[in-house]
Scaffold this active site. Sequence first.
Site, mmCIF file in Angstrom:
data_model
loop_
_atom_site.group_PDB
_atom_site.id
_atom_site.type_symbol
_atom_site.label_atom_id
_atom_site.label_comp_id
_atom_site.label_asym_id
_atom_site.label_seq_id
_atom_site.Cartn_x
_atom_site.Cartn_y
_atom_site.Cartn_z
ATOM 1 N N LYS A 199 -1.071 -2.523 7.255
ATOM 2 C CA LYS A 199 0.209 -2.495 8.268
ATOM 3 C C LYS A 199 -0.090 -1.189 9.311
ATOM 4 O O LYS A 199 0.309 -1.755 10.408
ATOM 5 C CB LYS A 199 1.171 -2.078 7.241
ATOM 6 C CG LYS A 199 1.574 -3.314 6.057
ATOM 7 C CD LYS A 199 2.767 -2.873 5.618
ATOM 8 C CE LYS A 199 3.061 -1.420 4.988
ATOM 9 N NZ LYS A 199 2.038 -1.388 3.734
ATOM 10 N N ARG A 222 11.598 -1.340 3.002
ATOM 11 C CA ARG A 222 10.784 -1.262 1.763
ATOM 12 C C ARG A 222 11.594 -1.721 0.345
ATOM 13 O O ARG A 222 11.179 -2.063 -0.705
ATOM 14 C CB ARG A 222 10.314 0.198 1.398
ATOM 15 C CG ARG A 222 9.008 0.349 1.645
ATOM 16 C CD ARG A 222 8.498 1.503 1.158
ATOM 17 N NE ARG A 222 7.115 1.725 0.837
ATOM 18 C CZ ARG A 222 6.279 2.144 1.689
ATOM 19 N NH1 ARG A 222 6.566 2.266 3.023
ATOM 20 N NH2 ARG A 222 5.103 2.539 1.483
ATOM 21 N N ARG A 278 -9.917 5.223 2.124
ATOM 22 C CA ARG A 278 -9.153 5.487 3.233
ATOM 23 C C ARG A 278 -9.379 7.013 3.679
ATOM 24 O O ARG A 278 -9.031 7.899 2.716
ATOM 25 C CB ARG A 278 -7.827 5.092 2.818
ATOM 26 C CG ARG A 278 -6.946 5.168 4.049
ATOM 27 C CD ARG A 278 -5.751 4.372 4.272
ATOM 28 N NE ARG A 278 -4.721 4.680 3.220
ATOM 29 C CZ ARG A 278 -3.540 4.122 3.192
ATOM 30 N NH1 ARG A 278 -3.295 3.021 3.993
ATOM 31 N NH2 ARG A 278 -2.574 4.309 2.172
ATOM 32 N N ARG A 308 -5.493 10.995 2.057
ATOM 33 C CA ARG A 308 -4.152 11.086 1.634
ATOM 34 C C ARG A 308 -3.954 11.536 0.063
ATOM 35 O O ARG A 308 -4.530 10.960 -0.664
ATOM 36 C CB ARG A 308 -3.402 10.030 1.985
ATOM 37 C CG ARG A 308 -2.972 9.945 3.414
ATOM 38 C CD ARG A 308 -2.199 8.577 3.719
ATOM 39 N NE ARG A 308 -0.902 8.081 2.736
ATOM 40 C CZ ARG A 308 -0.558 6.981 3.091
ATOM 41 N NH1 ARG A 308 -0.676 6.271 4.101
ATOM 42 N NH2 ARG A 308 0.337 6.617 2.250
ATOM 43 N N ARG A 363 2.274 3.203 -6.711
ATOM 44 C CA ARG A 363 2.770 2.587 -5.438
ATOM 45 C C ARG A 363 2.585 0.903 -5.396
ATOM 46 O O ARG A 363 3.575 0.336 -4.895
ATOM 47 C CB ARG A 363 1.877 3.328 -4.277
ATOM 48 C CG ARG A 363 2.338 4.707 -3.950
ATOM 49 C CD ARG A 363 1.323 5.400 -3.230
ATOM 50 N NE ARG A 363 1.336 4.993 -1.738
ATOM 51 C CZ ARG A 363 0.252 4.952 -0.898
ATOM 52 N NH1 ARG A 363 -1.072 5.565 -1.306
ATOM 53 N NH2 ARG A 363 0.402 4.463 0.251
#
Length: 210
Positions: free
Chosen positions: A13, A88, A127, A155, A166
Amino acid sequence: MDLILLGAPGAGKGTQGALLATRLAVPKIATGDMLRDALRQGTPLGLEAKRYMDAGELVPDSVVLGLVREALAGPAAQGGAVFDGYPRNVAQAASLAGLLDEIGRGIDAVVYIDVPEDAIVSRMSGRRTDPETGTVYHVEFNPPPAEIAARVVQRADDLEDTVRRRLAVYRETTAPLVAFYEDAGIPVHRVDGDRAIEQVQDEIMGLLGR
Ligand code: AMP
């Protein structure tokens, strides 16, 4: 144009949203980025958000609503926005509808970026983010240029246990928004996100008629 990007964490996203925002000439309103900024600046809001983010849980709706309200009031967002990571849950979707209604706007379209969960887990472990620009890379699929590679960071919430939490939160509370928007009669475009960045982007632009 006001556009929502839906999809699991790690579906792309942020990457697609940044490209879309440039091409549509509207800002990207990404609540996760705003919360991380607040945290970096050490604001009370950022510090409050941290414990939820580190646990992979959603930050309270009231906190993100304030951020989105502020972003929408800015001059850059007067022609529309690309929403990334917001809403969300159904309550946030209702709040966003209310905020847009106040300014005579509404959601024009939803893009649902679909990526299988096993692909998500491997994506998130690779990532990396450039702390200077916020640009997101992947060690294998989208590696940073040599001059940036030495400073990229992972992260904190991309570690495996947090990723799993998550994903569970996504499945339980965010994924139902696909049906929510379909039922509301808003065009929901499903895109196979398990492909190259450019392919996904081109398909989204085509679906939006751009
Ligand atoms: P993201 O960068 O969108 O993956 O968001 C990272 C984390 O920020 C999430 O796991 C949540 O803890 C928090 N967050 C971001 N956006 C929202 C939102 N709209 N509502 C609640 N929490 C959020």
